[in-house]
Motif scaffolding. Structure first.
Motif, PDB file in Angstrom:
ATOM      1  N   ASP A 260       0.834  -1.187   0.000  1.00 39.87           N
ATOM      2  CA  ASP A 260       0.000   0.000   0.000  1.00 39.87           C
ATOM      3  C   ASP A 260       0.876   1.246   0.000  1.00 39.87           C
ATOM      4  N   THR A 261       0.386   2.329  -0.582  1.00 41.86           N
ATOM      5  CA  THR A 261       1.174   3.555  -0.669  1.00 41.86           C
ATOM      6  C   THR A 261       1.104   4.381   0.610  1.00 41.86           C
ATOM      7  N   VAL A 262       0.555   3.851   1.684  1.00 42.34           N
ATOM      8  CA  VAL A 262       0.616   4.464   3.008  1.00 42.34           C
ATOM      9  C   VAL A 262       1.541   3.601   3.850  1.00 42.34           C
ATOM     10  N   ILE A 263       2.664   4.172   4.288  1.00 43.87           N
ATOM     11  CA  ILE A 263       3.654   3.402   5.037  1.00 43.87           C
ATOM     12  C   ILE A 263       4.024   4.153   6.300  1.00 43.87           C
ATOM     13  N   CYS A 264       4.723   3.460   7.185  1.00 39.32           N
ATOM     14  CA  CYS A 264       5.266   4.076   8.399  1.00 39.32           C
ATOM     15  C   CYS A 264       6.677   4.565   8.116  1.00 39.32           C
TER      16      CYS A 264
ATOM     17  N   ILE B   1       5.280   9.720 -18.708  1.00 41.88           N
ATOM     18  CA  ILE B   1       5.540   9.952 -17.289  1.00 41.88           C
ATOM     19  C   ILE B   1       4.384   9.406 -16.464  1.00 41.88           C
ATOM     20  N   ASP B   2       4.720   8.831 -15.318  1.00 43.54           N
ATOM     21  CA  ASP B   2       3.708   8.457 -14.339  1.00 43.54           C
ATOM     22  C   ASP B   2       4.214   8.887 -12.961  1.00 43.54           C
ATOM     23  N   SER B   3       3.315   8.953 -12.001  1.00 48.54           N
ATOM     24  CA  SER B   3       3.695   9.378 -10.648  1.00 48.54           C
ATOM     25  C   SER B   3       2.950   8.555  -9.615  1.00 48.54           C
ATOM     26  N   ILE B   4       3.494   8.557  -8.410  1.00 47.17           N
ATOM     27  CA  ILE B   4       2.863   7.880  -7.279  1.00 47.17           C
ATOM     28  C   ILE B   4       3.171   8.671  -6.016  1.00 47.17           C
ATOM     29  N   THR B   5       2.183   8.846  -5.176  1.00 52.78           N
ATOM     30  CA  THR B   5       2.361   9.555  -3.912  1.00 52.78           C
ATOM     31  C   THR B   5       2.436   8.553  -2.770  1.00 52.78           C
ATOM     32  N   ILE B   6       3.491   8.653  -1.989  1.00 53.68           N
ATOM     33  CA  ILE B   6       3.684   7.785  -0.823  1.00 53.68           C
ATOM     34  C   ILE B   6       3.370   8.608   0.421  1.00 53.68           C
ATOM     35  N   THR B   7       2.355   8.196   1.147  1.00 54.75           N
ATOM     36  CA  THR B   7       1.998   8.859   2.397  1.00 54.75           C
ATOM     37  C   THR B   7       2.754   8.194   3.536  1.00 54.75           C
ATOM     38  N   VAL B   8       3.523   8.990   4.256  1.00 53.79           N
ATOM     39  CA  VAL B   8       4.370   8.452   5.326  1.00 53.79           C
ATOM     40  C   VAL B   8       3.790   8.856   6.679  1.00 53.79           C
ATOM     41  N   LEU B   9       3.472   7.871   7.488  1.00 50.98           N
ATOM     42  CA  LEU B   9       2.950   8.105   8.834  1.00 50.98           C
ATOM     43  C   LEU B   9       4.102   8.061   9.833  1.00 50.98           C
ATOM     44  N   GLN B  10       4.091   8.993  10.769  1.00 52.55           N
ATOM     45  CA  GLN B  10       5.153   9.048  11.764  1.00 52.55           C
ATOM     46  C   GLN B  10       4.964   7.963  12.824  1.00 52.55           C
ATOM     47  N   SER B  11       6.070   7.408  13.271  1.00 49.99           N
ATOM     48  CA  SER B  11       6.026   6.372  14.304  1.00 49.99           C
ATOM     49  C   SER B  11       5.901   7.003  15.685  1.00 49.99           C
TER      50      SER B  11
END
Length: 298
Positions: free
Chosen positions: A30-34, A91-101
């Motif tokens: 998933d593109t939402v990671i820690c 061109i293609d793009s992807i957004t990675i949402t980073v959650l803080q630990s």
């Protein structure tokens, strides 16, 4: 209407309208990671192509069909596929949402006496769960700040505890550890001392169980006497200095103490008629059955 279509065809890149070099980014998770997690990014397309990724922040490489990203905050990555044979690119793009630990804090390293109770960790957060490892000696391994009681047969002895803190709202977690040094500390002042008035009082102490740790000393005694030396000397003793002297040795959070009794005896000339040698004695020795006598020259 025809003019509008002609304008689009004239000024729009053909790879946008009729791309023969398409590219699409897929990710391994998933593109939402820690924060601290890695994610595999893959660009689909043929092998006779080149792929370039940007920005380079958090990427292990910027050239290639597949890269690994370890972003520290939310970011959008782009990839350009270039097809030399077709003469186009896309061109293609992807957004990675980073959650803080969560902030995991096991506390500061401690030294304490064998058998004592000390508290480790910090105040709890209702959104977090906690798990300490190992659980040996802990009052409760599932709270943020348990009490720990440890004993040692080999002083000093180190114990390491690891705290796993998990944010229940995001599933992100973090680790922290603390080193606990358990000491079986002992100090000895030796036997009680008897000195003649005017002689120095030499206080001694020997310490064991501290390993290579530095030791601080605190002596107290009659008439408000204090010293921070391990082996202090009191010059020109007098009877008022008689009494019990206490020493406390401290290593980190561990303390041990011992004491000894000092007797300062007065000196009295017994035979003042002697001219060359006079007989003197130390009086008030208390622990002896008879006076101790000395011959001195005047």
């Amino acid at each position: 209407m025809l003019r509008i279509i002609f304008f689009i065809l004239l000024f729009s890149p053909l790879n946008v309208l009729f791309s023969q070099c398409p590219v699409n980014i897929t990710s391994s998770i998933d593109t939402v990671i820690c924060v601290g997690d890695s994610i595999d990014l893959n660009a689909s397309g043929g092998v006779n192509s080149t792929y370039e990724w940007w920005p380079s922040t958090g990427l292990n490489d910027t050239i290639g069909q597949s890269v690994i990203a370890v972003p520290q905050s939310t970011i959008t990555y782009y990839v350009t596929r270039t097809c030399p044979n077709q003469g186009g690119s896309s061109i293609d793009s992807i957004t990675i949402t980073v959650l803080q630990s969560p902030n995991s804090s096991a506390g500061v390293d401690l030294s304490f006496c064998s058998g004592d109770n000390v508290q480790i960790g910090v105040a709890s957060n209702s959104d977090y769960t906690y798990s300490w490892s190992p659980s040996t000696g802990l009052s409760d391994p599932s709270i943020s700040n348990p009490l720990v009681s440890l004993t040692t047969s080999s002083s000093p002895e180190d114990f390491i505890y690891t705290l796993l803190t998990t944010d229940t709202t995001t599933g992100c977690f973090s680790l922290d550890s603390i080193n606990l040094e358990v000491l079986d500390l002992n100090i000895s002042t030796g036997p009680d001392i008897i000195v003649c008035s005017g002689d120095p009082i030499n206080l001694n102490s020997s310490i064991s169980g501290n390993g290579s740790n530095p030791v601080s000393y605190s002596w107290t005694g009659p008439n408000g006497y204090t010293s921070s030396s391990a082996t202090p000397t009191i010059p020109n003793s007098s009877a008022s200095m008689s009494g019990t002297y206490f020493v406390t040795a401290t290593v980190g959070g561990c303390q041990t103490e011992d004491s000894l009794h000092i007797t300062v005896a007065d000196v009295q000339i017994i035979s003042p008629s002697l001219q060359n040698n006079q007989l003197v004695e130390c009086l008030g020795l208390g622990q002896t059955n008879a006076d101790i006598t000395f011959a001195i020259s005047l």
